[in-house]
Design an enzyme around this catalytic site. Structure first.
Site, PDB file in Angstrom:
ATOM      1  N   ASP A 106       0.880  -1.278   0.002  1.00 49.85           N
ATOM      2  CA  ASP A 106      -0.003   0.148   0.047  1.00 49.85           C
ATOM      3  C   ASP A 106       0.860   1.118  -0.154  1.00 49.85           C
ATOM      4  OD1 ASP A 106      -2.264  -1.624   0.258  1.00 49.85           O
ATOM      5  OD2 ASP A 106      -2.421  -1.420   2.453  1.00 49.85           O
ATOM      6  N   ARG A 107       0.274   2.378  -0.524  1.00 51.35           N
ATOM      7  CA  ARG A 107       1.170   3.569  -0.496  1.00 51.35           C
ATOM      8  C   ARG A 107       1.688   4.001   0.928  1.00 51.35           C
ATOM      9  NH1 ARG A 107       0.242   8.866  -3.720  1.00 51.35           N
ATOM     10  NH2 ARG A 107      -1.214   7.808  -5.081  1.00 51.35           N
TER      11      ARG A 107
END
Ligand code: URA
Length: 242
Positions: A106-107
């Site tokens: 995920d970012r």
């Protein structure tokens, strides 16, 4: 090994575009078996024929395997018109056409990410049947309950009814905001976060620390990348217990 055009071989090793390496070859800067080769179209076996450029041996590598210590705020993708990606973080000498992240974080997730141009390697690493466990350290909002460990071991049911494969859960640091170690061999969307959400807990931050038998290099600062030796890349497929 099949023979390939000299310009294709040099371009695949990040020495320039096909056009640029073509000009280098025509200028007499490349040699094979010690003899200058001025035709970009002449074919060689890059693994058997010794090639030099400006007198320096070409250390031919069919594929590149990189370890990146991903920082927060960067997208796990090759290119994106609107956001900085993990490939954008690579220094020029580690850039190569076709390089991509093997799996996504995920970012806001940090830590170990492998980038490669070897699709077969990535596929094998990500397929649940390969049993390559990905290990995450999760900083949690609330303490881990004993039944959470059992739920992880049996397979957590996510809020959408999806059942996860059996996973490992242990506590590395106790306290109000504990740090848990989680081992998964699949990679559903936001999986660690959703597994803890199913246990009425919340992940405050997440970092991947290990894939199979390959650990995140503690010397690699966040945002840093380095090439993996072949033996290191192979460690991904070594089975080791937590
Ligand atoms: N699980 C998550 O929730 N996020 C990641 O980035 C990886 C695993």
């Amino acid at each position: 090994m099949a023979k390939e055009r000299l310009d294709k071989i040099l371009a695949s090793q990040n020495l320039g575009s096909r056009k640029e390496v073509g000009a280098m070859i025509r200028a007499g800067r490349a040699a094979v078996h010690g003899t200058a080769v001025k035709s970009p179209a002449q074919k060689f076996d890059p693994q058997a024929d010794p090639i030099t450029v400006d007198g320096k041996p070409l250390n031919f590598k069919r594929h590149l395997y990189l370890m990146l210590n991903k920082p927060e705020g960067v997208l796990s993708a090759s290119r994106d018109p609107h956001a900085r990606t993990v490939v954008d973080l690579l220094p020029p000498h580690l850039q190569r056409r076709g390089i991509f992240p093997a799996g996504r974080l995920d970012r806001d997730t940090r830590g170990l990410l492998i980038l490669t141009d070897d699709g077969g390697f990535a596929h094998r690493m990500l397929a649940p049947k390969s049993h390559v466990t990905k290990w995450y350290e999760a900083l949690l909002e609330s303490p881990v309950q004993e039944q959470d460990v059992l739920r992880f071991r049996r397979g957590v049911e996510l809020s959408d009814g999806m059942i996860c494969l059996p996973a490992e859960l242990s506590v590395l640091r106790r306290g109000d905001h504990p740090i848990a170690l989680v081992g998964l061999r699949e990679g559903k969307f936001h999986q660690v976060k959703r597994m803890f959400a199913a246990c009425e807990n919340h992940v405050l931050s997440l970092r991947r620390v290990r894939i199979g038998g390959l650990f995140l290099d503690p010397q690699l600062e966040e945002g840093g990348a380095r090439e993996l030796e072949e033996a290191e890349a192979a460690r991904v497929f070594e089975r080791q217990n937590g």
